[in-house]
Every structure is written in C-alpha cells, then in structure tokens.
Design a protein around this motif. Structure first.
Motif, PDB file in Angstrom:
ATOM      1  N   VAL A  16      -0.876  38.331  21.150  1.00 19.56           N
ATOM      2  CA  VAL A  16       0.048  38.994  20.637  1.00 19.56           C
ATOM      3  C   VAL A  16       1.464  38.950  21.071  1.00 19.56           C
ATOM      4  O   VAL A  16       2.286  39.325  20.530  1.00 19.56           O
ATOM      5  N   PHE A  17       1.455  39.228  22.517  1.00 24.24           N
ATOM      6  CA  PHE A  17       2.708  39.236  23.105  1.00 24.24           C
ATOM      7  C   PHE A  17       3.385  38.182  23.074  1.00 24.24           C
ATOM      8  O   PHE A  17       4.649  38.173  22.698  1.00 24.24           O
ATOM      9  N   ALA A  18       2.905  36.994  23.155  1.00 21.23           N
ATOM     10  CA  ALA A  18       3.756  35.694  23.166  1.00 21.23           C
ATOM     11  C   ALA A  18       4.227  35.416  21.537  1.00 21.23           C
ATOM     12  O   ALA A  18       5.369  35.089  21.391  1.00 21.23           O
ATOM     13  N   THR A  20       4.794  38.148  19.299  1.00 21.97           N
ATOM     14  CA  THR A  20       5.767  38.918  19.289  1.00 21.97           C
ATOM     15  C   THR A  20       7.259  38.653  19.791  1.00 21.97           C
ATOM     16  O   THR A  20       8.048  38.440  19.163  1.00 21.97           O
ATOM     17  N   MET A  21       7.203  38.228  21.126  1.00 17.02           N
ATOM     18  CA  MET A  21       8.318  37.813  21.921  1.00 17.02           C
ATOM     19  C   MET A  21       8.959  36.574  21.184  1.00 17.02           C
ATOM     20  O   MET A  21      10.136  36.484  20.987  1.00 17.02           O
ATOM     21  N   ALA A  22       8.003  35.670  20.631  1.00 22.10           N
ATOM     22  CA  ALA A  22       8.765  34.504  19.650  1.00 22.10           C
ATOM     23  C   ALA A  22       9.312  34.854  18.415  1.00 22.10           C
ATOM     24  O   ALA A  22      10.147  33.968  18.364  1.00 22.10           O
ATOM     25  N   LEU A  23       9.117  35.784  17.992  1.00 25.03           N
ATOM     26  CA  LEU A  23       9.546  35.899  16.652  1.00 25.03           C
ATOM     27  C   LEU A  23      10.424  37.343  16.413  1.00 25.03           C
ATOM     28  O   LEU A  23      10.839  37.676  15.298  1.00 25.03           O
ATOM     29  N   LEU A  24      10.415  37.996  17.683  1.00 21.43           N
ATOM     30  CA  LEU A  24      11.573  39.027  17.607  1.00 21.43           C
ATOM     31  C   LEU A  24      13.039  38.451  17.510  1.00 21.43           C
ATOM     32  O   LEU A  24      13.410  37.235  18.338  1.00 21.43           O
TER      33      LEU A  24
END
Length: 119
Positions: A16-18, A20-24
């Motif tokens: 989820v973190f990866a 999320t960070m990739a799509l922000l």
C-alpha cells in the motif's frame, strides 16, 4: 499473533505504501531520495519480495517474483496517466524486477541450504 501473520500485515503495508507513493502526483520527500529514484524502487521491491517470501513460505518463489514484477509494471503503466504528472519509465520496472530477482535468489539459496542441513 504468529510470524506469518505479522509478515503478511507488513507486506500489505509495504505494498500500500509503495503504490501510494508511486501514484501520488507530488510525493513527499524521503531521506532515501538522495540516493536516486532507482534506489528507492529497488529498496521498495526488495523489501516486498522478502516480506512476500516470508509471508508465503510454501509459495513458489517464481510466482512471487512474477506477481511483484507485474505490480511494478502496472505502477509504471498507471504513472503514464497525464493527471498524475509522473513519468512512466521502463528502467524503473527493470530496477524493480532486478531487486526482486536478487532477493528471491538469496531466499532460494538460504532455503536450499537449510533443507540440506535438515537432511
């Protein structure tokens, strides 16, 4: 809570973190940014590969690698969405897949060595 459950929770959090960070559109700056984009990709996918191997000890490592590599490819495809203002880069996917492969080869070697000791 046993170890497998803990590693599965950690795997979900890492994925989820990866993603999320990739799509922000504008992800926050992280301390690892100083090492470059590819380092961040490799660290994220190496971590997820290790957590996946620990979370699913009977799963075939090839399947784990295949699915994580697919996740990396899908992230790159989604980053091509213009409104995200991100760059779709095949070299990011290659870095992801390389990190996954190295970690899973190490896991395979450790499992093989442990199996030899048990016999």
């Amino acid at each position: 809570m046993n170890r497998t459950t803990l590693t599965r929770v950690a795997l979900v959090v890492a994925v989820v973190f990866a993603v999320t960070m990739a799509l922000l559109p504008k992800p926050p700056h992280m301390p690892i940014d100083q090492f470059g984009d590819k380092f961040g990709h490799m660290l994220a996918f190496a971590t997820m590969a290790l957590l996946a191997a620990l979370s699913f000890p009977t799963a075939r490592l090839f399947r784990i690698g295949e699915r994580l590599s697919f996740l990396g490819a899908m992230i790159e495809v989604l980053q091509a969405i213009p409104s995200l203002h991100r760059d779709c880069d095949i070299y990011d996917w290659i870095a992801d897949t390389l990190a996954i492969t190295v970690v899973l080869l190490i896991v395979w070697a450790v499992r093989r060595r442990r199996g030899a000791r048990l016999n």
